[in-house]
Design a protein around this motif. Structure first.
Motif, short mmCIF file in Angstrom:
data_model
loop_
_atom_site.label_atom_id
_atom_site.label_comp_id
_atom_site.label_asym_id
_atom_site.label_seq_id
_atom_site.Cartn_x
_atom_site.Cartn_y
_atom_site.Cartn_z
N PHE A 87 0.83 -1.20 0.00
CA PHE A 87 0.00 0.00 0.00
C PHE A 87 0.87 1.26 0.00
N GLN A 92 -2.69 2.04 -3.63
CA GLN A 92 -3.91 1.42 -4.16
C GLN A 92 -4.40 0.31 -3.22
N THR A 93 -5.61 -0.18 -3.49
CA THR A 93 -6.22 -1.20 -2.65
C THR A 93 -5.44 -2.51 -2.73
N HIS A 95 -5.27 -6.60 -1.48
CA HIS A 95 -6.10 -7.71 -1.02
C HIS A 95 -5.24 -8.90 -0.61
N LYS A 109 -8.10 -6.68 3.62
CA LYS A 109 -8.15 -5.67 2.57
C LYS A 109 -7.70 -4.33 3.14
N HIS A 111 -7.77 -0.46 2.01
CA HIS A 111 -8.41 0.38 1.01
C HIS A 111 -7.44 1.43 0.47
N GLY A 112 -7.44 1.60 -0.84
CA GLY A 112 -6.60 2.61 -1.49
C GLY A 112 -7.24 3.98 -1.47
N HIS A 113 -6.51 4.95 -2.03
CA HIS A 113 -6.99 6.33 -2.02
C HIS A 113 -8.04 6.60 -3.10
N GLN A 121 -14.92 -7.72 -0.50
CA GLN A 121 -15.09 -7.30 0.88
C GLN A 121 -14.54 -8.40 1.78
N CYS A 193 -6.67 -5.49 -11.82
CA CYS A 193 -5.99 -6.05 -10.65
C CYS A 193 -4.82 -6.91 -11.08
N SER A 211 -5.32 -3.60 -6.59
CA SER A 211 -6.38 -3.21 -7.52
C SER A 211 -6.23 -1.73 -7.87
#
Length: 247
Positions: A87, A92-93, A95, A109, A111-113, A121, A193, A211
């Motif tokens: 990250f 980015q996201t 997983h 997970k 979460h990205g910006h 999820q 992704c 992703s």
């Protein structure tokens, strides 16, 4: 079905973070309203569901049970530092997923910006065949496992989803050679992704992915970081396994 099976059917009907009415649960499960109502009330009394007015949602007791699952606890503890590194590099996201049957189940997970809408999820599942983590998990599997997955109709989530088994088989061959799985708008339009399998003693036990919005997706830049993180996580898990055995 037994009471336990019907209860499980009801719990599986709930999407993450959403509440459902009695009528919606009955429709999703195909159970009679009277049976559905009785089980909803029983599950709420156990804390597995929470009742808010005329709706129900998954309860905290399920969350607490989920946190005790061994694979999630051990794998997540080892993986989070590598996910944080990914990250930090990409923004980015990120997983972490494992295989369960024909699906990839998301264990963690970050979460990205970007405001990229993703179907993933924590605790949710998506097909192995139309996600980068899924393809990364499937590619190193035995021919028997791959044949079982490819012999069934491949689910289509977007017009870009691969539904031809021969096309997907060729892609899995390439993933085995490179250690990199790519998904371009196959699970959700607008998102791409890139994933890599996490191997322990040559077996795929998880997959890490990043992703990215379609317009800024650059696999050649992401691949080295994701591959390095997956390899490092595999080595960390191997050291932990060796340490546990010797202890």
């Amino acid at each position: 079905m037994s009471v336990l099976q019907r209860s499980a059917l009801i719990l599986e009907a709930f999407p993450g973070g959403c509440a459902l009415t009695l009528a919606e649960v009955s429709t999703r499960t195909g159970l009679p309203r009277s049976t559905t109502h009785r089980l909803l009330v029983d599950l709420a009394e156990l804390g597995w569901l929470t009742r808010r007015g005329n709706t129900f949602e998954l309860g905290m007791a399920l969350f607490e049970l989920g946190e005790r699952v061994g694979i999630k606890h051990r794998l997540r503890t080892a993986a989070v530092p590598f996910m944080q590194d990914l990250f930090a590099v990409t923004g980015q996201t990120v997983h972490l997923a494992v295989r369960d049957g024909h699906d990839a189940v998301y264990v963690e997970k970050i979460h990205g910006h970007s405001s990229l809408p993703l179907p993933s999820q924590i605790g949710g599942r998506l097909p192995l065949t139309c996600t980068a983590v899924g393809k990364a998990l499937l590619a190193p599997e035995s021919p028997a496992v791959q044949d079982e997955v490819l012999s069934r109709p491949l689910r289509r989530y977007t017009p870009q989803s691969i539904t031809d088994p021969k096309t997907l088989a060729r892609e899995l061959d390439a993933i085995r050679r490179t250690g990199i799985a790519i998904e371009r708008e196959e699970a959700a339009l607008g998102g791409c992704c890139l994933a890599s399998p996490v191997l322990l003693a040559g077996e795929p036990i998880a997959a890490l992915s990043v992703s990215v919005p379609k317009d800024s997706f650059k696999p050649e830049l992401l691949a080295p970081a994701v591959r390095t993180a997956a390899l490092a996580l595999g080595r960390a898990l191997a050291r932990n396994a060796t340490g546990s055995a010797s202890g």
